[in-house]
Design a protein around this motif. Structure first.
Motif, short mmCIF file in Angstrom:
data_model
loop_
_atom_site.label_atom_id
_atom_site.label_comp_id
_atom_site.label_asym_id
_atom_site.label_seq_id
_atom_site.Cartn_x
_atom_site.Cartn_y
_atom_site.Cartn_z
N THR A 83 0.84 -1.20 0.00
CA THR A 83 0.00 0.00 0.00
C THR A 83 0.87 1.25 0.00
OG1 THR A 83 -0.11 -0.05 2.41
CG2 THR A 83 -1.89 -1.15 1.21
N LYS B 192 -8.92 -0.69 -1.04
CA LYS B 192 -9.14 0.75 -1.14
C LYS B 192 -7.82 1.52 -1.03
CE LYS B 192 -11.91 4.47 0.91
NZ LYS B 192 -12.91 4.80 1.98
N ALA C 15 -6.01 3.78 -3.95
CA ALA C 15 -5.71 5.19 -3.69
C ALA C 15 -4.26 5.53 -3.99
CB ALA C 15 -6.05 5.52 -2.24
N ARG D 41 -3.45 5.51 -7.76
CA ARG D 41 -3.97 6.69 -8.46
C ARG D 41 -3.04 7.90 -8.36
NH1 ARG D 41 -10.39 6.16 -6.92
NH2 ARG D 41 -11.10 5.54 -9.00
N LYS D 42 -2.12 7.87 -7.41
CA LYS D 42 -1.18 8.97 -7.30
C LYS D 42 -0.16 8.94 -8.45
CE LYS D 42 -1.41 9.20 -2.23
NZ LYS D 42 -0.63 9.06 -0.96
N ASP E 156 -3.56 7.34 -13.35
CA ASP E 156 -4.98 7.61 -13.08
C ASP E 156 -5.92 6.85 -14.00
OD1 ASP E 156 -4.58 8.88 -15.45
OD2 ASP E 156 -5.18 10.88 -14.76
#
Length: 350
Positions: free
Chosen positions: A274, A307, A311, A314-315, A318
């Motif tokens: 993550t 999740k 997240a 996406r940094k 995208d």
């Protein structure tokens, strides 16, 4: 993949722990059908353990013998655990490799599953416009695991010929608008990670040239994808990647070697990643025009982790779809409902 109202965002790699293709088609369609445009047949039967059945295909060939003077290959996962020891095979003395024929079985399996797929789609059990996905392991997949090092290069050539014949049969039996071909790229990724100590000095150029030939052999109009993989023989990776840099290098190398358009890549994201450093190499990926990316970041019973991984991804990129790390053929079947529930929940919240 920018219009989420129209575009599918879930991809299944291939194997599913269910008894037959009809059950696979019905189960996946019911669970996440609105988010799919491709359906695999689950690689049921002898393909359940991915390429393990090819050991029998090779050892049962009259031109092949066990290499008694070569030690078995120790199939070791990331933590040092030996999953199994694999006897190595080779061509018998005096055999001309150019005369050797392998029946891979992939074409007959695809034809049988497509008949079921077509019937269900006509009856409304599969959404119209959905393609039938055939996942094919490369020559390196069986060669690196089952074939003695001294004859491995020759085997690659012989088996590639057999595999391309199977591909041609598949493309003849299944109309192009109905078909997606996915090349499963696992042992190649492991070679880039120095897993195989006897990899050839030119392993990179050899790998890209072979993957380019395989891609170019897929007829126009057929969807072409590549699944990059770190293996999952015991539901765990054989190597734990430092980050996605090697995957990015390989996607760019495959794209450079393939003359026809690549419709998608799929790459894994380990459950514990993550963090930003794993995903950071994706920011510099030179994505070919029109090529989709599926990130294998959905894991069993880990909604919070899913999740978090979405997240952080996406940094750095995208525009991506959702998937698990690998196929599920060796996963405990009782986990399947939870996996599908997680895919549906992630897709609906995406």
């Amino acid at each position: 993949m920018t219009d989420r109202s129209r575009h599918p965002i879930v991809h299944f790699v291939g194997s599913i722990p269910l008894p037959d293709s009809e059950t696979v088609f019905r189960t996946l369609s019911k669970a996440v059908g609105p988010h799919l445009v491709r359906l695999p047949d689950g690689e049921t039967g002898i393909r359940k353990s991915w390429i393990r059945f090819l050991q029998d295909v090779l050892s049962g060939n009259s031109a092949i013998e066990f290499a008694a003077d070569v030690p078995p290959f120790k199939f070791v996962q990331w933590d040092g655990k030996v999953v199994r020891e694999i006897p190595q095979v080779r061509f018998k003395p005096g055999v001309d490799p150019d005369t050797v024929v392998f029946d891979t079985g992939y074409d007959s399996a695809a034809a049988a599953s497509y008949a079921v797929f077509k019937r269900l789609r006509e009856d409304g059990g599969i959404a119209k416009g959905t393609r039938f996905q055939v996942s094919l392991p490369t020559p390196h997949s069986s060669g690196y695991l089952y074939v003695s090092g001294p004859v491995r290069q020759t085997y690659f050539r012989v088996y590639e010929r057999a595999l391309l014949k199977a591909l041609a049969n598949i493309a003849t039996a299944i109309p192009a608008p109905d078909l997606a071909i996915q090349w499963d790229v696992c042992q190649e990724v492991l070679a880039f990670e120095s897993y195989f100590k006897d990899r050839p000095a030119d392993y990179k150029s050899q790998t890209f040239a072979m993957l380019g030939r395989l891609g170019d052999a897929v007829p126009a109009g057929v969807v072409l994808g590549y699944h990059l993989c770190y293996g999952s023989p015991a539901d765990e990776h054989l190597v734990q990647p430092k980050d996605a840099a090697i995957l990015v290098e390989m996607m760019e190398g495959i794209a450079a070697a393939t003359r026809r358009p690549i419709d998608y890549f799929h790459i894994p994201v380990p459950k514990d990643r993550t963090d930003a450093p794993y995903h950071a190499p994706l920011k510099s990926w030179r994505r070919p025009a029109g090529t989709e990316l599926y990130l294998g970041l959905l894991h069993h019973d880990d909604a919070a982790g899913d999740k978090a991984r979405i997240a952080v991804a996406r940094k750095f990129i995208d525009d991506f779809g959702l998937s698990a790390e690998c196929g599920w053929g060796r996963t405990e079947p009782g986990r399947l409902p939870g996996l599908l529930k997680g895919h549906r929940a992630a897709a609906e919240a995406f």
